[in-house]
Design a protein around this motif. Structure first.
Motif, PDB file in Angstrom:
ATOM      1  N   ILE A   1      -2.797   3.602  -3.086  1.00  0.00           N
ATOM      2  CA  ILE A   1      -2.728   2.472  -3.780  1.00  0.00           C
ATOM      3  C   ILE A   1      -3.063   1.569  -2.629  1.00  0.00           C
TER       4      ILE A   1
ATOM      5  N   ASN B   1      -6.207   8.517  -4.992  1.00  0.00           N
ATOM      6  CA  ASN B   1      -4.600   8.696  -4.606  1.00  0.00           C
ATOM      7  C   ASN B   1      -4.093   7.957  -3.437  1.00  0.00           C
TER       8      ASN B   1
ATOM      9  N   ASN C   1       2.235  -2.569  -6.806  1.00  0.00           N
ATOM     10  CA  ASN C   1       0.849  -2.334  -6.614  1.00  0.00           C
ATOM     11  C   ASN C   1      -0.121  -3.469  -6.955  1.00  0.00           C
TER      12      ASN C   1
ATOM     13  N   ALA D   1       0.715  -0.998  -0.070  1.00  0.00           N
ATOM     14  CA  ALA D   1      -0.048  -0.230   0.061  1.00  0.00           C
ATOM     15  C   ALA D   1       0.975   1.444  -0.050  1.00  0.00           C
TER      16      ALA D   1
ATOM     17  N   VAL E   1      -3.192  -3.772  -7.444  1.00  0.00           N
ATOM     18  CA  VAL E   1      -3.993  -3.687  -8.629  1.00  0.00           C
ATOM     19  C   VAL E   1      -3.244  -3.986 -10.045  1.00  0.00           C
ATOM     20  N   VAL E   2      -2.202  -3.647 -10.006  1.00  0.00           N
ATOM     21  CA  VAL E   2      -1.412  -3.839 -11.383  1.00  0.00           C
ATOM     22  C   VAL E   2      -1.239  -5.483 -11.451  1.00  0.00           C
TER      23      VAL E   2
ATOM     24  N   HIS F   1       1.111   5.784  -1.287  1.00  0.00           N
ATOM     25  CA  HIS F   1       0.472   7.212  -1.996  1.00  0.00           C
ATOM     26  C   HIS F   1       0.717   6.871  -3.653  1.00  0.00           C
ATOM     27  N   GLY F   2      -0.355   7.272  -4.136  1.00  0.00           N
ATOM     28  CA  GLY F   2      -0.732   7.217  -5.380  1.00  0.00           C
ATOM     29  C   GLY F   2       0.271   7.983  -6.358  1.00  0.00           C
TER      30      GLY F   2
ATOM     31  N   ARG G   1       6.108   5.905  -7.058  1.00  0.00           N
ATOM     32  CA  ARG G   1       6.476   4.791  -7.566  1.00  0.00           C
ATOM     33  C   ARG G   1       6.301   3.639  -6.675  1.00  0.00           C
ATOM     34  N   ASN G   2       5.732   2.416  -7.265  1.00  0.00           N
ATOM     35  CA  ASN G   2       5.550   1.556  -6.302  1.00  0.00           C
ATOM     36  C   ASN G   2       5.267   0.132  -7.313  1.00  0.00           C
TER      37      ASN G   2
ATOM     38  N   GLY H   1      -9.347  -0.702  -3.830  1.00  0.00           N
ATOM     39  CA  GLY H   1      -9.151   0.554  -3.824  1.00  0.00           C
ATOM     40  C   GLY H   1     -10.496   1.003  -2.901  1.00  0.00           C
TER      41      GLY H   1
END
Length: 428
Positions: A296, A294, A215, A205, A217-218, A207-208, A211-212, A290
């Motif tokens: 993740i 903003n 993620n 998790a 969701v991805v 901040h949107g 860089r992560n 989500g």
């Protein structure tokens, strides 16, 4: 008391039995009381059973002339899926008859079959006739969800009521399917299995705006893309193989079982009856992730509707697992195995004979259903389950778009045809 099948069906359509899932329903009890009251009025004692408040089922038995013969089960569900009145041309629960059709949610899925069965039993009562063998009736709740208050509950808690039943008939078969000048009548002899899966991706998790590389969701979206893109090999079950061979012969189409896709292309409109059942399928249907644009999320999930052919479940699950990747896991929400009934059987032959008696040009073929019905529950009792709810359908009428669709309707003359066919089959 209503006697005509159209009046019976209209009365049933006016009872809102919407199944919203999750254990709730608007009015199966009223429909069950209507059915039970009608049967009682015909001299057929009926029992209403409620495994949960308002989730009502009706059981009855019509004695036959030869009680030593295996009994036949007619099973039909009373619940329907939701309908949004704003999308319909007529109110979905008004039971309106116009333009030669009877309109309403459940017209073909499957209050038409309930009405036809009641009409046949009514004819027997008025004319002093009896069927050749015992006919067991089960009008059930909750088919449009998980069957926990309907067929599955009956199989678990009322098992003895079905002792001696050899075969069953229900929805999704016996209707006319026009291909040029020919009329095919597919009878359901098999169903693909159901494996509903939930995929869960886990990441970091954050901040949107940052860089992560983890993620959730991805991870989930990439896994879903791989699962949806799986290339499932052709697997011909006995029902599908027989459908291709018999439909091809009737239509004068070359059938090459080593090139099933080419054969389906040559079958034209008839291909719609088999194209979804020559392979397994993995279809993403629900996404959840989500709570703020903003942020993740640490997890993301998706539900996948998986349909399986006999003998393929383990292999398919292995291919799904390989496609998920390291950050995604799966759990099984619902599993019901595929079911098959004999094609070359006296039951199938009798259904075909009843159809040909009313339509001498009928081409009767077996087929495998792409989805599932309560046959999955009743087959656990060793009952051979067939899809046979006969209807004659006019040219241009898209039967497959009616169930769960907007402006669901059934042709009035088709109902009367189906009642005559059903009477012939159940009587003999």
């Amino acid at each position: 008391m209503a006697e005509d099948v159209v009046d019976l069906c209209a009365a049933l359509l006016r009872i809102d039995t919407t199944n919203h899932g999750g254990g709730t329903a608007a009015g199966e009890r009223e429909a069950a009381e209507f059915v039970a009251g009608h049967l009682d009025g015909l001299g057929v004692p009926a029992c209403v059973l409620e495994p949960a408040p308002r989730r009502a089922n009706v059981l009855a038995r019509v004695p036959g002339d030869d009680p030593d013969l295996p009994a036949l089960l007619v099973q039909a569900h009373l619940d329907v899926v939701p309908a949004d009145p704003a999308e319909w041309s007529v109110p979905p629960f008004a039971g309106v008859e116009q333009d030669g059709y009877l309109w309403g949610r459940g017209a073909v899925d499957m209050k038409d079959m309930v009405a036809m069965t009641l009409s046949v039993v009514g004819s027997w009562s008025r004319e002093g006739r009896r069927p050749r063998r015992d006919v067991v009736l089960a009008f059930v709740a909750d088919e449009e969800d998980r069957g926990e208050h309907g067929a599955r509950w009956l199989v678990e808690h009322q098992r003895d009521f079905f002792t001696g039943v050899g075969a069953a008939i229900s929805e999704s078969g016996g209707y006319s399917h026009r291909v040029g000048a020919r009329r095919l009548y597919p009878i359901g002899t098999a169903e693909r299995g159901t494996s509903h899966l939930r995929l869960t991706a886990r990441g970091r998790a954050g901040h949107g705006s940052r860089r992560n590389s983890h993620n959730a969701v991805v991870h989930l979206v990439r896994a879903l893309d791989r699962v949806a893109a799986l290339e499932h090999p052709v697997r011909l079950t006995p029902a599908v193989r027989a459908f291709l061979e018999r439909a091809g012969e009737a239509l004068g189409v070359e059938v090459d079982l080593s090139d099933v896709d080419g054969t389906l292309a040559r079958l034209g409109p008839a291909a719609a009856l088999a194209e979804s059942t020559v392979r397994n399928s993995t279809t993403p249907t629900v996404l959840q992730a989500g709570y703020k644009v903003n942020v993740i999320p640490g997890t993301a999930s998706a539900d996948v509707d998986v349909r399986t052919l006999p003998g393929t479940v383990d292999e398919l699950m292995a291919s799904i697992d390989a496609a998920l990747g390291p950050h995604v896991t799966r759990e099984v929400l619902e599993y019901q195995p595929p079911v098959q009934a004999p094609i070359d059987s006296p039951w199938f032959d009798a259904m075909a004979a009843a159809l040909r008696a009313e339509d001498p040009e009928a081409v009767v073929v077996p087929y495998c259903m792409g989805g599932g019905t309560d046959a999955k529950a009743f087959s656990r009792l060793g009952i051979d389950c067939y899809g046979f709810a006969p209807l004659a359908l006019p040219e241009g009428y898209d039967y497959r778009a009616m169930a769960h669709g907007v402006d669901e309707r059934v042709p009035v003359e088709g109902l009367r045809f189906g009642t005559r066919v059903l009477d012939r089959f159940l009587s003999s």
